[in-house]
Design a protein around this motif. Structure first.
Motif, mmCIF file in Angstrom:
data_model
loop_
_atom_site.group_PDB
_atom_site.id
_atom_site.type_symbol
_atom_site.label_atom_id
_atom_site.label_comp_id
_atom_site.label_asym_id
_atom_site.label_seq_id
_atom_site.Cartn_x
_atom_site.Cartn_y
_atom_site.Cartn_z
ATOM 1 N N GLN A 29 0.718 -1.393 -0.292
ATOM 2 C CA GLN A 29 0.484 0.226 0.087
ATOM 3 C C GLN A 29 0.867 1.444 0.608
ATOM 4 O O GLN A 29 0.670 2.425 -0.262
ATOM 5 C CB GLN A 29 -1.211 -0.250 1.163
ATOM 6 C CG GLN A 29 -1.989 -0.895 1.329
ATOM 7 C CD GLN A 29 -3.568 -1.282 1.793
ATOM 8 O OE1 GLN A 29 -2.473 -0.421 2.996
ATOM 9 N NE2 GLN A 29 -4.095 -1.712 1.598
ATOM 10 N N ALA A 30 1.934 1.289 0.002
ATOM 11 C CA ALA A 30 2.893 2.301 0.511
ATOM 12 C C ALA A 30 3.214 2.640 -0.355
ATOM 13 O O ALA A 30 3.335 4.045 -1.488
ATOM 14 C CB ALA A 30 3.994 2.127 1.667
ATOM 15 N N THR A 31 3.754 1.546 -1.547
ATOM 16 C CA THR A 31 4.229 1.824 -3.834
ATOM 17 C C THR A 31 2.579 2.312 -3.922
ATOM 18 O O THR A 31 2.978 3.149 -4.254
ATOM 19 C CB THR A 31 4.413 0.873 -3.064
ATOM 20 O OG1 THR A 31 5.671 0.314 -3.288
ATOM 21 C CG2 THR A 31 4.516 0.813 -5.374
ATOM 22 N N ILE A 32 1.186 1.823 -3.423
ATOM 23 C CA ILE A 32 0.411 2.230 -4.090
ATOM 24 C C ILE A 32 0.123 3.678 -4.073
ATOM 25 O O ILE A 32 -0.212 4.673 -4.648
ATOM 26 C CB ILE A 32 -0.875 1.595 -3.753
ATOM 27 C CG1 ILE A 32 -0.599 0.251 -4.369
ATOM 28 C CG2 ILE A 32 -2.030 2.386 -4.594
ATOM 29 C CD1 ILE A 32 -1.249 -1.083 -3.687
ATOM 30 N N ALA A 33 0.447 4.290 -2.628
ATOM 31 C CA ALA A 33 0.190 5.683 -2.392
ATOM 32 C C ALA A 33 1.260 6.792 -3.081
ATOM 33 O O ALA A 33 0.921 7.734 -3.660
ATOM 34 C CB ALA A 33 -0.586 5.878 -0.384
ATOM 35 N N GLU A 34 2.535 5.832 -2.985
ATOM 36 C CA GLU A 34 3.143 6.995 -3.594
ATOM 37 C C GLU A 34 3.355 7.339 -5.193
ATOM 38 O O GLU A 34 3.072 8.516 -5.493
ATOM 39 C CB GLU A 34 4.806 6.714 -3.601
ATOM 40 C CG GLU A 34 6.022 6.974 -4.053
ATOM 41 C CD GLU A 34 7.120 6.348 -3.630
ATOM 42 O OE1 GLU A 34 8.438 7.159 -4.575
ATOM 43 O OE2 GLU A 34 7.373 5.633 -2.799
#
Length: 163
Positions: free
Chosen positions: A130-135
């Motif tokens: 999710q951190a990658t998606i958010a970024e």
């Protein structure tokens, strides 16, 4: 800078995931998904010198893929709806399992989402953190989690009720 050898490794590592992402935007149209996959990696190659490593290579490639798909959809006003009656007939002809029919129904429901929500759920379906998606999409992690929860509820309603 990304070398030719690095590019080959990057392509081999990410091509199948990018293809599935493009396939989601193309509503199952293999030719269109292949076209977007090729265009994505042409852009990766052409812009390899601009990759600074500030974001992960995953984030950079997925951002290019999402932008490529959305740009083409907007530019040509392509809308590739899934015809469920044809799917049902093909399912009988080809012995498609109930699981595969549910997947097709899910992608039909995903196709009804807004562009950003479609991007979010397709990236999530690729098991990206999710951190990658958010970024990738420029959202705060908490906002992303809330949106994904709402999208999942909406998809569940669509899949079970057809709305």
């Amino acid at each position: 800078m990304i070398t030719e050898k690095d590019f080959t490794t990057i392509y081999n590592t990410h091509a199948s995931k990018v293809h599935r992402l493009c396939l989601g935007y193309a509503s199952g149209d293999q030719d269109l998904a292949n076209e977007w996959l090729q265009e994505t990696f042409i852009k990766v190659w052409n812009h390899r010198k601009s990759f600074k490593g500030e974001a992960s290579i995953n984030t950079w490639i997925y951002r290019i893929a999402v932008n490529t798909c959305l740009s083409d959809l907007r530019k040509t006003k392509k809308n590739v709806p899934i015809n469920e009656s044809i799917l049902m007939n093909n399912a009988i002809d080809r012995n498609i399992t109930e699981h595969e029919l549910k997947l097709k129904k899910m992608y039909s429901c995903i196709d009804k989402l807004t562009e950003q929500n479609k991007a979010l759920i397709l990236l999530e379906l690729e098991d990206l953190p999710q951190a990658t998606i958010a970024e990738t999409v420029g959202l705060a992690h908490g906002t992303l989690r809330t949106r994904l929860s709402r999208i999942r509820k909406s998809l569940l309603k669509c899949i079970t009720n057809g709305k």
